[in-house]
Every structure is written in structure tokens, then in C-alpha cells.
Enzyme design. Structure first.
Site, PDB file in Angstrom:
ATOM      1  N   GLU A 150      46.943  37.622  38.747  1.00 13.55           N
ATOM      2  CA  GLU A 150      45.724  37.512  37.928  1.00 13.55           C
ATOM      3  C   GLU A 150      45.926  38.353  36.685  1.00 13.55           C
ATOM      4  OE1 GLU A 150      42.547  37.519  41.686  1.00 13.55           O
ATOM      5  OE2 GLU A 150      42.690  39.241  40.363  1.00 13.55           O
ATOM      6  N   LYS A 180      45.383  41.313  34.319  1.00 11.37           N
ATOM      7  CA  LYS A 180      44.798  42.651  34.485  1.00 11.37           C
ATOM      8  C   LYS A 180      44.062  42.968  33.190  1.00 11.37           C
ATOM      9  CE  LYS A 180      45.765  47.396  35.898  1.00 11.37           C
ATOM     10  NZ  LYS A 180      44.689  47.984  35.158  1.00 11.37           N
ATOM     11  N   ARG A 204      35.651  48.129  35.665  1.00  7.99           N
ATOM     12  CA  ARG A 204      35.453  47.476  36.955  1.00  7.99           C
ATOM     13  C   ARG A 204      33.985  47.588  37.345  1.00  7.99           C
ATOM     14  NH1 ARG A 204      39.617  48.270  41.861  1.00  7.99           N
ATOM     15  NH2 ARG A 204      38.715  46.817  43.342  1.00  7.99           N
ATOM     16  N   ARG A 235      33.591  51.842  39.125  1.00  4.45           N
ATOM     17  CA  ARG A 235      34.731  52.093  40.006  1.00  4.45           C
ATOM     18  C   ARG A 235      34.507  53.355  40.847  1.00  4.45           C
ATOM     19  NH1 ARG A 235      39.011  55.041  40.661  1.00  4.45           N
ATOM     20  NH2 ARG A 235      41.106  54.189  40.901  1.00  4.45           N
ATOM     21  N   GLU A 255      35.668  42.453  36.234  1.00  2.00           N
ATOM     22  CA  GLU A 255      36.014  43.344  35.144  1.00  2.00           C
ATOM     23  C   GLU A 255      35.117  42.934  33.973  1.00  2.00           C
ATOM     24  OE1 GLU A 255      38.206  45.667  35.872  1.00  2.00           O
ATOM     25  OE2 GLU A 255      39.007  46.396  33.986  1.00  2.00           O
ATOM     26  N   PHE A 296      36.757  38.683  40.030  1.00  2.00           N
ATOM     27  CA  PHE A 296      38.029  38.551  40.739  1.00  2.00           C
ATOM     28  C   PHE A 296      37.913  38.684  42.250  1.00  2.00           C
ATOM     29  CE2 PHE A 296      37.984  43.011  39.227  1.00  2.00           C
ATOM     30  CZ  PHE A 296      38.168  43.699  40.419  1.00  2.00           C
ATOM     31  N   ARG A 324      44.432  52.485  48.617  1.00  2.00           N
ATOM     32  CA  ARG A 324      45.439  52.036  47.672  1.00  2.00           C
ATOM     33  C   ARG A 324      46.593  51.525  48.510  1.00  2.00           C
ATOM     34  NH1 ARG A 324      46.015  52.980  42.340  1.00  2.00           N
ATOM     35  NH2 ARG A 324      44.639  54.761  42.203  1.00  2.00           N
ATOM     36  N   LYS A 344      50.105  46.363  40.654  1.00  2.00           N
ATOM     37  CA  LYS A 344      49.785  46.186  39.228  1.00  2.00           C
ATOM     38  C   LYS A 344      51.055  46.338  38.414  1.00  2.00           C
ATOM     39  CE  LYS A 344      48.017  50.910  38.999  1.00  2.00           C
ATOM     40  NZ  LYS A 344      46.989  51.816  38.581  1.00  2.00           N
TER      41      LYS A 344
HETATM   42  P1  ATP Z   1      44.405  51.697  36.048  1.00  2.00           P
HETATM   43  O1  ATP Z   1      44.454  53.125  35.644  1.00  2.00           O
HETATM   44  O2  ATP Z   1      45.725  50.990  35.998  1.00  2.00           O
HETATM   45  O3  ATP Z   1      43.296  50.897  35.421  1.00  2.00           O
HETATM   46  P2  ATP Z   1      42.999  52.272  38.500  1.00  2.00           P
HETATM   47  O4  ATP Z   1      43.481  53.520  39.161  1.00  2.00           O
HETATM   48  O5  ATP Z   1      41.687  52.297  37.804  1.00  2.00           O
HETATM   49  O6  ATP Z   1      44.151  51.692  37.579  1.00  2.00           O
HETATM   50  P3  ATP Z   1      44.020  50.318  40.255  1.00  2.00           P
HETATM   51  O7  ATP Z   1      43.561  49.652  41.476  1.00  2.00           O
HETATM   52  O8  ATP Z   1      45.247  51.100  40.387  1.00  2.00           O
HETATM   53  O9  ATP Z   1      42.866  51.147  39.614  1.00  2.00           O
HETATM   54  O10 ATP Z   1      44.252  49.188  39.162  1.00  2.00           O
HETATM   55  C1  ATP Z   1      43.373  48.135  39.110  1.00  2.00           C
HETATM   56  C2  ATP Z   1      42.314  48.331  38.039  1.00  2.00           C
HETATM   57  O11 ATP Z   1      42.490  47.336  37.073  1.00  2.00           O
HETATM   58  C3  ATP Z   1      40.956  48.113  38.639  1.00  2.00           C
HETATM   59  O12 ATP Z   1      40.301  49.324  38.959  1.00  2.00           O
HETATM   60  C4  ATP Z   1      40.215  47.273  37.610  1.00  2.00           C
HETATM   61  O13 ATP Z   1      39.388  48.094  36.811  1.00  2.00           O
HETATM   62  C5  ATP Z   1      41.278  46.713  36.708  1.00  2.00           C
HETATM   63  N1  ATP Z   1      41.480  45.257  36.825  1.00  2.00           N
HETATM   64  C6  ATP Z   1      41.652  44.429  35.785  1.00  2.00           C
HETATM   65  N2  ATP Z   1      41.884  43.186  36.175  1.00  2.00           N
HETATM   66  C7  ATP Z   1      41.857  43.180  37.524  1.00  2.00           C
HETATM   67  C8  ATP Z   1      42.047  42.182  38.521  1.00  2.00           C
HETATM   68  N3  ATP Z   1      42.359  40.929  38.181  1.00  2.00           N
HETATM   69  N4  ATP Z   1      41.952  42.561  39.813  1.00  2.00           N
HETATM   70  C9  ATP Z   1      41.688  43.829  40.156  1.00  2.00           C
HETATM   71  N5  ATP Z   1      41.501  44.819  39.264  1.00  2.00           N
HETATM   72  C10 ATP Z   1      41.586  44.509  37.943  1.00  2.00           C
END
Ligand code: ATP
Length: 588
Positions: free
Chosen positions: A250, A252, A257, A272, A302, A342, A417, A423
């Protein structure tokens, strides 16, 4: 339950930072706690009145607290302020002052946990012009009946300075031991916590119905679910190695979030870090009910800022403009968004967490209609390297950060996690391989053009085992004047007289901050350090890890709680990863 029992426990807990000892003190406390008060005790231990997502803030200013102490002790405000300045802790100062008072007057009735809690709750809900007077009245009525030690803890809770350093995991360990005799049963409690984000409710359920009752714990609409997170990969090849033949990719998107809880026209939005962010997105609240075909539903999306003319995705920072209390309508029209769905976590009264990804996506598309504002996030089922490369290219061209990769048959793992989601970001392919989210713990005053702001910040990683923040680097580059200004505005109210006990650092900063702000940095390398405390002893005895040439990326991660910052475990993995890359380069 007498408040003195809780105050005595607080006193013991303040004397240690060792997790095992804290667990033991908690077990002793829970054993003495009646079922009706256990949720209140769990919140109070964490310096709260309700779970975070309800946003109940005590908000008592020091001035009001000092006036209340003066009112109930008859001692002049100046004297109280003097005592406060000596130690920097108003709770302690109050106990010294009230000690003098009790020599002169009799104590009234014993105070109970219930009474303290109810009074604090009333204080938190006061609004309007007379609220300051009412707060003072309530506080001094409690202080009148409290012993000096009880008073010191009541004030610490009121001022938000009760920092016992008890992580949620420690509370769950203690609950598992108290109610099942076995710490291993924490996993049952953990699941209940992951789907409710309410430790008080979990404690009440286990106290009332035992472990069997907790096993039946169900998702409740309008109680946020802790989000599933992704592991990082550095390349398309690594993804194929990990996921094999067939998986979902998907976009990103670089937005915020949002977890949407919807029932008819009733909508609540959580961030989040599970903060209620409904007020920042009145457009979502208004429009989304139209798109929902189910009676009730929990979705994940998102929210992304867009250029209305071209439909292009804009970077995360654009959403910062919506983080305001007033004139939100103007921000809504100036900074339009789209909601990009998503996942689906709950539908028509039933959990969807156990369903595989593919089934969830199908359910999502069946129960939500798309339009210009509400969309499904772009997704493709990938079978080989060229497909993933092409999809990555499309994603980057649309203004996204990269790809999220998801195993097709795996359930939604709330609060973890795991390795079922990966990612892949474009920027991973250089330098360290990833940006880091670090907690701002200290500041150094700026010179020259930077006078009047913090020119350099001291940053820390999160140590999950100890629930502490361990210093990893100083950062002074990458800041625009505007950034410095904004950061100063945010940090200035968080300056503390004493270093918060959760901070582990040998550096001497000009000022220490409450660990509350997360910022994003990139760096060229992770090195062993004799000064910094991140991942101390993990690679080499006596050495911590530090970042070389760290640089602020321009992103203040307002949506992240400090416990969501990069952990020492992640830093160690990056350190080991970089060693492997260097080794491979040498072999070439
Ligand atoms: P990052 O700092 O990379 O944004 P994170 O620690 O906030 O990461 P992770 O689960 O590691 O969280 O990375 C996923 C993040 O990316 C989610 O918290 C969300 O905000 C964002 N995101 C964007 N597109 C998507 C998607 N298709 N599915 C899930 N999460 C997504």
C-alpha cells in the site's frame, strides 16, 4: 479505602527505580485494594484520573496550589514559596509547612481514596470564571484533613509531578501476580489493554471476574485500540526475502494516522498515540457518516493534506496548521485533506482483528463507500521484484513516503510492532537507513542569531525495559529560524528545575525539559560512546551508543507519545545492521 494506604505505597515506590521492587510494592497495594477502587488506584499511580484518551486534565497552576496551602495552614504565601524554592518540589514543601500546622491543630476525619479521587475529578471538570476560587476551596478542604505526607501526594497528583516511573507493563505484571499468582498471565491482560487502551478497566475486570473474565474482554466502540506497527526494511529485495511470493503493498502516505469510531452520526477520532483529535477534523466528523454502510464501525486511515487543484499529497507538516483550538473552520478550508482508509478493526458489533488482511480489506470495501474525500488507500498485490519496484515508483511520484507491505493472511496485532507489516521508505537506502524519532530532554542556549532560543537540543531514545529516556546525541543543525522559534514556544513551558528521574544522561544541559516532545532526526552513523547512555552495555561494557552528525529533518512528531520514540532495541539493530553493510562493502 484509606488514602494513607496509597500514600504509604507512593512513598515506598518513590524510593526505587527497580522494576521488580516496584512490582512487589504494587502487588502489596493491590492485595489491600477493594474491587470498587482498583481502577481509581491504577489511574492515580500513573498520575491520571482517567485513561489518556478521555483527555481529563487536572490543570492546577502552582499559584493556586500555593494559595490553597496557605489557606489551610494559615502560613504566609511568601514562606511557602521560600520552602518550595529550597527543594523545587511543592508537594514536599507542603508537607514541611503542614507539619508545622499539625503541631497546633487536631486532625479531622481520615481521608479516603474515594474522597480524594472524587474531589480531584471535580477540580478537573471545573470551568468558568469562578473555577479558580472553587479549585482553591476543594484543595484546601482536602489539605485540612490530610496528614502532611498525604498532602504532599495530593499536591503532586494535582500538579502532575508524581513521577513514580511505573510503566504499564509493570502494572500488568503486578495485576497478573495478584489475581492469578503468575506473571506469565500478563499476556492475557496485555490483549485486553491493547483493545481498550484503558488499564483501569482491565484492572477492574480482572479483580471482579478473574483471568477468565479478561479472556472474554471485547472491543468497545469509542475506546481506542492500540495501533499495529510495522518493522522497517531497507530494500525491495529484503521485502521479497521476508515475505516470499505474494503480499500486499500500500502507499505509505505522509499524513496523520487516525482511528475512526463511527455509529450513525456519532464520530470520534483518535491519533496514533490515542489522543482524542476529533476537534481538529470537523470535516471528517461531518462527512464520513455518509460513507458508512454498517451500523457501527472502527476504521483506520491516514489523513493527508492535499493540493485541492491538483489532488497531490502534501507533506505531514501541512497538518500542523489544524492543531489549534480556535478558528479551526478557517484551517479546514485553507488546508484541505482526504481520508485514506487502510484497515477495518470492528464492524456491526464484531471484532475484525482476527481476520486476515485480505478479508479485512474486502470487508472495508464492502462497508464503506468511496468519494472524493474518503478513499481506500492505493493497494496492489505484489508477486515479484519488478511489480514492487513499479508500485514504489508510483507511490513516490504521488508524494508518498514509500510503501507499507502487509502479509495477506495475517490478523491485526493491536499494540505490537510485529513482522507482519513492513515499511519501506525511499530515504532508507542511504546513510543510516532510517530517520529516528527522539525525545527532547535538554537544551543549550543559542548564541549569535540564535540568542533567545535553544540553539542545540539534547536528545534521547526510549529504554523500554527501564521506562527511561537515555541520551544519544546533541543536535544543532537542520533547524530553520522558524523551527527554532516554534520549538522554543513548545519547550519553554516544559522547563523543569530538576532533571526528571526518567532521564538518564551524564551531560549537563543548560536546561532540562519534561520528556514530552519527539522530533525526527537523521544521522550518518551510530558509534560507541563513553558519554551517552543509549543502549548502555548492550554492545560493549561501559559504552553507550551515540549518533554521528545528527540533523533535524524539520519534523516535530506531535502525534507521537514519548514512549513511541525510537527504542534502544531499534538503535542496537541499526548499529548491527550498519556493521553488516560495512562488512559486505569491504568484501566487494
Ligand atoms: P513512521 O515514523 O515511519 O511514520 P511510526 O512509528 O509512526 O512510523 P509505523 O507503524 O512504524 O509507525 O509506520 C506506519 C505509519 O505510517 C503509521 O503509523 C501511519 O501513520 C503511516 N501510514 C501511512 N500509510 C499507511 C498504510 N498504508 N498503512 C499503515 N500505516 C500507514
Amino acid at each position: 479505602m484509606e488514602f494513607s494506604v496509597l500514600a504509604n505505597s507512593f512513598y515506598k515506590m518513590e524510593s526505587t527505580r527497580k522494576r521488580l521492587e516496584l512490582t512487589q510494592f504494587l502487588v502489596e497495594l493491590f492485595e489491600k485494594t477493594p474491587i470498587e477502587v482498583i481502577s481509581k488506584i491504577v489511574y492515580l499511580i500513573q498520575g491520571k484520573l482517567r485513561p489518556d484518551f478521555e483527555g481529563v486534565e487536572l490543570g492546577v497552576a502552582e499559584k493556586i496550589a500555593i494559595k490553597s496551602i496557605s489557606k489551610s495552614s494559615g502560613i504566609a504565601i511568601k514562606k511557602i514559596e521560600e520552602e518550595y524554592r529550597k527543594g523545587g518540589d511543592l508537594g514536599h514543601a507542603a508537607s514541611v509547612i503542614l507539619e508545622q500546622k499539625t503541631q497546633m491543630t487536631f486532625l479531622a476525619e481520615d481521608i479516603t481514596v474515594e474522597r480524594v479521587y472524587e474531589t480531584l475529578f471535580r477540580i478537573a471538570n471545573l470551568e468558568g470564571s469562578r473555577s479558580q476560587d472553587m479549585k482553591m476551596k476543594y484543595i484546601s478542604s482536602l489539605l485540612n484533613d490530610a496528614t502532611p505526607m498525604e498532602a504532599s501526594y495530593i499536591l503532586k497528583i494535582l500538579l502532575g509531578s508524581l513521577r513514580l516511573g511505573i510503566a504499564e507493563n509493570t502494572v500488568m505484571d503486578a495485576l497478573a501476580i495478584t489475581f492469578s499468582g503468575d506473571k506469565k498471565n500478563r499476556s492475557v491482560l496485555q490483549h485486553a489493554y491493547n483493545v481498550s487502551s484503558d488499564l483501569g478497566k482491565v484492572a477492574e475486570t480482572v479483580a471482579e471476574k478473574g483471568m477468565k473474565g479478561v479472556e472474554k474482554f471485547e472491543i468497545a466502540l469509542f475506546n481506542p485500540i492500540r495501533p499495529m506497527l510495522a518493522d522497517r526494511v531497507k530494500s525491495e529485495e529484503e521485502t521479497l526475502e521476508k515475505f516470499g511470493e505474494r503480499f500486499a503493498a500500500e502507499y505509505k502516505l505522509d499524513g496523520e494516522r487516525v482511528q475512526l469510531h463511527i455509529k450513525g452520526k456519532e464520530v470520534l477520532l483518535f491519533s496514533r498515540s490515542l489522543e482524542n483529535i476529533s476537534s481538529y477534523y470537523p470535516d471528517i466528523i461531518e462527512k464520513i457518516p455518509e460513507n458508512i454502510l454498517a451500523e457501527n464501525i472502527i476504521l483506520e486511515a491516514e489523513a493527508v493534506a492535499i493540493n485541492e487543484n491538483t489532488g497531490e499529497f502534501l507533506p505531514f507538516q501541512e497538518l500542523m496548521h489544524r492543531r489549534r483550538k480556535y478558528k479551526i473552520e478557517k484551517a479546514v478550508t485553507q488546508y484541505p485533506i482526504t481520508v485514506n482508509l487502510f484497515d477495518i478493526l470492528y464492524c456491526n458489533g464484531k471484532s475484525c482483528l482476527e481476520l486476515g488482511y485480505e478479508e479485512r480489506r474486502e470487508k472495508l470495501e464492502k462497508n464503506v463507500k468511496e468519494d472524493n474525500f474518503t478513499k481506500y488507500i492505493p493497494m496492489s498485490v505484489i508477486k515479484n521484484k519488478s511489480e514492487i519496484e513499479e508500485f514504489m515508483e508510483n507511490s513516490i511520484n504521488s508524494g508518498s513516503e514509500g510503501l507499507m507491505l502487509k502479509m495477506l493472511d495475517k490478523p491485526y496485532q493491536a499494540g505490537s510492532r510485529g513482522s507482519h507489516w513492513l515499511k519501506l521508505k525511499r530515504e532508507y537506502q542511504n546513510e543510516l537507513g532510517d530517520s529516528l524519532d527522539l525525545v527532547v530532554i535538554g537544551g543549550f542556549f543559542g548564541k549569535g542569531r540564535r540568542t533567545g532560543s535553544y540553539g542545540t537540543l539534547l536528545l534521547a531514545t526510549y529504554d523500554e525495559d527501564e521506562d527511561t529516556f537515555t541520551s544519544i546525541c546533541k543536535v544543532g543543525t537542520g533547524f530553520s529560524d522558524e523551527d527554532l522559534d516554534q520549538i522554543y514556544q513548545i519547550l519553554n513551558p516544559k522547563v523543569t528545575i530538576k532533571k526528571n528521574p526518567r532521564i538518564t544522561s551524564e551531560m549537563e544541559a543548560d536546561v532540562w525539559f519534561e520528556p514530552e516532545l519527539v522530533i525526527e532526526v537523521v544521522a550518518s552513523e551510530i558509534t560507541l560512546s563513553p558519554i551517552h547512555k543509549a543502549a548502555i552495555n548492550k554492545i560493549r561494557k561501559g559504552a553507550g551508543l551515540a549518533l554521528r552528525f545528527p540533523k533535524f529533518t524539520g519534523k516535530i512528531r506531535i502525534e507521537k507519545a514519548v514512549e513511541d520514540a525510537s527504542t534502544n532495541e531499534e538503535i542496537v539493530a541499526l548499529y548491527n545492521g550498519q556493521k553488516k553493510v560495512a562488512h559486505e562493502k569491504n568484501l566487494m
